[in-house]
Write an enzyme that holds these catalytic residues in place. Structure first.
Site, PDB file in Angstrom:
ATOM      1  N   GLY A  40       0.852  -1.180   0.000  1.00 19.48           N
ATOM      2  CA  GLY A  40       0.000   0.000   0.000  1.00 19.48           C
ATOM      3  C   GLY A  40       0.889   1.231   0.000  1.00 19.48           C
ATOM      4  O   GLY A  40       1.670   1.431   0.930  1.00 19.48           O
ATOM      5  N   HIS A  41       0.822   1.995  -1.063  1.00 19.33           N
ATOM      6  CA  HIS A  41       1.688   3.174  -1.192  1.00 19.33           C
ATOM      7  C   HIS A  41       0.816   4.413  -1.310  1.00 19.33           C
ATOM      8  O   HIS A  41      -0.091   4.448  -2.126  1.00 19.33           O
ATOM      9  CB  HIS A  41       2.568   3.061  -2.443  1.00 19.33           C
ATOM     10  CG  HIS A  41       3.293   1.757  -2.546  1.00 19.33           C
ATOM     11  ND1 HIS A  41       4.074   1.271  -1.533  1.00 19.33           N
ATOM     12  CD2 HIS A  41       3.357   0.838  -3.533  1.00 19.33           C
ATOM     13  CE1 HIS A  41       4.597   0.113  -1.895  1.00 19.33           C
ATOM     14  NE2 HIS A  41       4.170  -0.188  -3.098  1.00 19.33           N
TER      15      HIS A  41
HETATM   16  P1  GDP Z   1       5.346   2.608   1.203  1.00 21.11           P
HETATM   17  O1  GDP Z   1       4.498   1.398   1.408  1.00 21.11           O
HETATM   18  O2  GDP Z   1       6.785   2.346   1.464  1.00 21.11           O
HETATM   19  O3  GDP Z   1       5.116   3.243  -0.127  1.00 21.11           O
HETATM   20  O4  GDP Z   1       4.901   3.638   2.303  1.00 21.11           O
HETATM   21  P2  GDP Z   1       3.389   4.039   2.706  1.00 21.11           P
HETATM   22  O5  GDP Z   1       2.830   4.900   1.628  1.00 21.11           O
HETATM   23  O6  GDP Z   1       2.615   2.821   3.104  1.00 21.11           O
HETATM   24  O7  GDP Z   1       3.657   4.830   4.048  1.00 21.11           O
HETATM   25  C1  GDP Z   1       4.399   5.983   4.064  1.00 21.11           C
HETATM   26  C2  GDP Z   1       3.474   7.129   4.532  1.00 21.11           C
HETATM   27  O8  GDP Z   1       4.280   8.231   4.914  1.00 21.11           O
HETATM   28  C3  GDP Z   1       2.536   7.653   3.456  1.00 21.11           C
HETATM   29  O9  GDP Z   1       1.347   8.051   4.069  1.00 21.11           O
HETATM   30  C4  GDP Z   1       3.278   8.842   2.880  1.00 21.11           C
HETATM   31  O10 GDP Z   1       2.418   9.829   2.354  1.00 21.11           O
HETATM   32  C5  GDP Z   1       3.994   9.357   4.099  1.00 21.11           C
HETATM   33  N1  GDP Z   1       5.297   9.971   3.848  1.00 21.11           N
HETATM   34  C6  GDP Z   1       6.251   9.646   2.936  1.00 21.11           C
HETATM   35  N2  GDP Z   1       7.362  10.402   3.101  1.00 21.11           N
HETATM   36  C7  GDP Z   1       7.107  11.223   4.149  1.00 21.11           C
HETATM   37  C8  GDP Z   1       7.875  12.226   4.839  1.00 21.11           C
HETATM   38  O11 GDP Z   1       9.024  12.492   4.519  1.00 21.11           O
HETATM   39  N3  GDP Z   1       7.280  12.839   5.892  1.00 21.11           N
HETATM   40  C9  GDP Z   1       6.001  12.556   6.284  1.00 21.11           C
HETATM   41  N4  GDP Z   1       5.504  13.201   7.333  1.00 21.11           N
HETATM   42  N5  GDP Z   1       5.258  11.617   5.672  1.00 21.11           N
HETATM   43  C10 GDP Z   1       5.804  10.962   4.626  1.00 21.11           C
HETATM   44  P1  IMO Z   2       4.351  -1.940   1.509  1.00 24.26           P
HETATM   45  O1  IMO Z   2       4.751  -2.196   0.095  1.00 24.26           O
HETATM   46  C1  IMO Z   2       4.068  -3.407   5.603  1.00 24.26           C
HETATM   47  C2  IMO Z   2       3.217  -7.686   6.125  1.00 24.26           C
HETATM   48  C3  IMO Z   2       1.871  -8.049   6.721  1.00 24.26           C
HETATM   49  C4  IMO Z   2       2.268  -9.309   7.484  1.00 24.26           C
HETATM   50  C5  IMO Z   2       3.273  -9.961   6.540  1.00 24.26           C
HETATM   51  C6  IMO Z   2       2.659 -11.048   5.636  1.00 24.26           C
HETATM   52  O2  IMO Z   2       3.204  -1.027   1.669  1.00 24.26           O
HETATM   53  O3  IMO Z   2       5.541  -1.559   2.324  1.00 24.26           O
HETATM   54  P2  IMO Z   2       1.126 -10.957   3.476  1.00 24.26           P
HETATM   55  O4  IMO Z   2      -0.263 -10.431   3.279  1.00 24.26           O
HETATM   56  O5  IMO Z   2       2.140 -10.322   2.595  1.00 24.26           O
HETATM   57  O6  IMO Z   2       1.198 -12.449   3.415  1.00 24.26           O
HETATM   58  O7  IMO Z   2       1.495 -10.567   5.007  1.00 24.26           O
HETATM   59  O8  IMO Z   2       3.789  -8.914   5.734  1.00 24.26           O
HETATM   60  N1  IMO Z   2       3.135  -6.815   4.917  1.00 24.26           N
HETATM   61  C7  IMO Z   2       3.451  -5.516   4.920  1.00 24.26           C
HETATM   62  N2  IMO Z   2       3.789  -4.689   5.932  1.00 24.26           N
HETATM   63  N3  IMO Z   2       4.022  -2.943   4.340  1.00 24.26           N
HETATM   64  C8  IMO Z   2       3.699  -3.764   3.306  1.00 24.26           C
HETATM   65  O9  IMO Z   2       3.782  -3.366   2.030  1.00 24.26           O
HETATM   66  C9  IMO Z   2       3.351  -5.109   3.583  1.00 24.26           C
HETATM   67  N4  IMO Z   2       2.965  -6.158   2.824  1.00 24.26           N
HETATM   68  C10 IMO Z   2       2.846  -7.204   3.658  1.00 24.26           C
HETATM   69  O10 IMO Z   2       1.409  -7.039   7.594  1.00 24.26           O
HETATM   70  O11 IMO Z   2       2.973  -8.969   8.654  1.00 24.26           O
HETATM   71 MG    MG Z   3       2.890   0.782   2.510  1.00 23.27          MG
END
Ligand code: GDP
Ligand code: IMO
Ligand code: MG
Length: 431
Positions: A40-41
């Site tokens: 989830g990004h």
């Molecule tokens: P990903 O799975 O690695 O793509 O990361 P996620 O999107 O799941 O989680 C990162 C969260 O932090 C998101 O809600 C971004 O919008 C937010 N984010 C990314 N970079 C920054 C930053 O430098 N500062 C803050 N405050 N939030 C950030």
């Molecule tokens: P992004 O790309 C954080 C974790 C789940 C669980 C384990 C196994 O957003 O960084 P799964 O459904 O893959 O079999 O779950 O991996 N997990 C993540 N944790 N960020 C993710 O993706 C994840 N994708 C899976 O929470 O602990």
């Molecule tokens: Mg994520």
């Protein structure tokens, strides 16, 4: 021309989406090479938030080619839903802008069901805390040589035999769990629903990538999850079911490792984890709550609260080695603004012995005592900083100490969720 791999260097959610979106301005092609819609990004562009799970984050930029490689497990229903959701936000995804590897394995409803059944049946200590998207069961079928793949949607007449083979395995499992068995007609109907929408995206991705590479295009590989969730190198069994380290970019796309010039590790300025499993620097008190609230640490996919704690340099140093990280993008530095002091884990103690890396077994990982170094915090703000000069001196010191401890330089710095609030130190695409 340089090709760049972006990977998470902790337990996921390091901010990969934001950095990939930022870097994709400099790239021509953006490739996902493992995982599925468990990722989830969140990208924030001019105040508008885009949530992506399966599609490469480069997809929001017009004129870029997005690719889903063979290493991904693809839920066709999730794919269509994500394409439609983006269309509502004005981002058009078409067979010209997205190609999907014909040899990627599909996630079916029976995988999701099995994932849920296992998680719900597991005793508290045995739960993984998966996203229940069917990721593990789908990879099991791929490795078990009985998966239905993207190309099978275009070879409809071959499907019944493949479905029968798959169901011999699954129905035995379902029977053992006292659950209703699945009929071949149900699977056929579920695939019939998506066939017309998915087949136009199907392609020979390895050949396409080779062609683009030879044409001098810049290729950006977007990892999902993080190194500590890697099936081999992570905190097994509390991991995801794919390889998340940089080496997977080659096998999960069909472009050989010699095409990779730079590995960028995305690293959060503190540590988070969602789901079960060991987490040495976890803080379920005041500090953890502060980081969780300030950092808005809630899962994009499942909405679960992320566990939080101080930066673990021992852990990131290890993933720098395992992924061959050349430089890191340090994200969410702004979340630490206003703290009086900041702790950094520099190693562990186990049974009176000092360790500089994470032992391989979950039992030992759970018993570790982190060894901390304490640094002064900063009174000023880093939020929204777009140049090194805007950072308080103590914040710069913190960044420098992290570089020393993890044995890798900072190539980029992120100071807010917004695309523009990014400091470039070293361009990963630079030849
Ligand atoms: P990903 O799975 O690695 O793509 O990361 P996620 O999107 O799941 O989680 C990162 C969260 O932090 C998101 O809600 C971004 O919008 C937010 N984010 C990314 N970079 C920054 C930053 O430098 N500062 C803050 N405050 N939030 C950030
Ligand atoms: P992004 O790309 C954080 C974790 C789940 C669980 C384990 C196994 O957003 O960084 P799964 O459904 O893959 O079999 O779950 O991996 N997990 C993540 N944790 N960020 C993710 O993706 C994840 N994708 C899976 O929470 O602990
Ligand atoms: Mg994520």
């Amino acid at each position: 021309m340089a090709n760049v791999v972006v990977v998470g260097s902790q337990w996921g959610d390091e901010g990969k989406g934001k950095i990939v979106d930022w870097l994709s301005e400099r790239a021509d092609v953006v490739v996902r090479f493992q995982g599925g819609h468990n990722a989830g990004h969140t990208l924030v562009i001019d105040g508008v938030s885009y949530k992506l799970s399966l599609l490469p984050s480069g997809v929001v930029r017009a004129g870029k080619l997005a690719i889903i490689g063979n290493g991904v497990v693809l839920d066709p229903h999730a794919l269509i839903a994500e394409i439609d959701r983006l269309a509502e936000q004005g981002v058009k995804v078409t067979p010209d802008s997205l190609r999907i590897a014909d040899n990627a394995a599909l996630i079916l409803s029976l995988h999701r069901r099995l994932d849920g059944l296992r998680e719900n049946a597991a005793a508290p200590g045995a739960k993984i805390g998966t996203t229940q998207r069917g990721i593990g069961p789908a990879y099991e079928d791929k490795v078990g040589r009985r998966a239905i793949r993207v190309m099978d949607l275009a070879e409809w007449e071959t499907l019944p035999g493949k479905i029968d083979r798959l169901l011999v395995h699954h129905n035995a499992l379902l029977k053992g769990l006292g659950e209703k068995e699945v009929t071949p007609e149900e699977i056929l109907a579920e695939l019939e629903d998506v066939r017309e929408r998915v087949v136009p995206y199907c392609d020979t991705v390895w050949a396409l990538l080779e062609k683009r590479r030879r044409a001098g295009d810049r290729i950006l590989f977007e990892g999902a999850q993080g190194a500590l969730l890697d099936i081999d190198h992570g905190t097994y069994p509390y991991v995801t079911s794919s390889n998340t380290v940089a080496g997977q970019a080659a096998t999960g796309s069909g472009l050989g490792p010699s095409a990779i010039d730079y590995v960028l590790g995305i690293t959060k300025a503190y540590t988070t984890r969602v789901g079960e499993g060991p987490f040495p620097t976890e803080d379920d008190g005041e500090v953890g709550n502060f980081l969780g609230e300030r950092g808005r640490e809630f899962g994009t996919v499942t909405g679960r609260k992320r566990r939080c704690g101080w930066f673990d340099a021992a852990l990131v140093r290890q993933t720098v080695k395992v992924s061959g990280i050349n430089g890191i993008a340090l994200t969410k530095l702004d979340v630490l603004d206003g703290l009086k002091e900041i702790k950094v884990c520099v190693g562990y103690e186990l049974d009176g012995e000092r360790l500089s890396f994470l032992p391989a077994g979950a039992a030992a990982q759970t018993r570790l005592t982190p060894v901390y170094e304490t640094m002064p915090g900063w009174a000023g703000s880093t939020a929204g900083a777009r140049s090194w000069a805007e950072l308080p001196a103590e914040a710069v010191k913190y960044v420098r100490r992290i570089e020393e401890l993890i044995e890798a330089p900072v190539a980029m710095l992120s100071t807010s969720p917004e695309r523009v609030d990014t400091i470039l130190v070293r361009d990963p695409f630079q030849d």
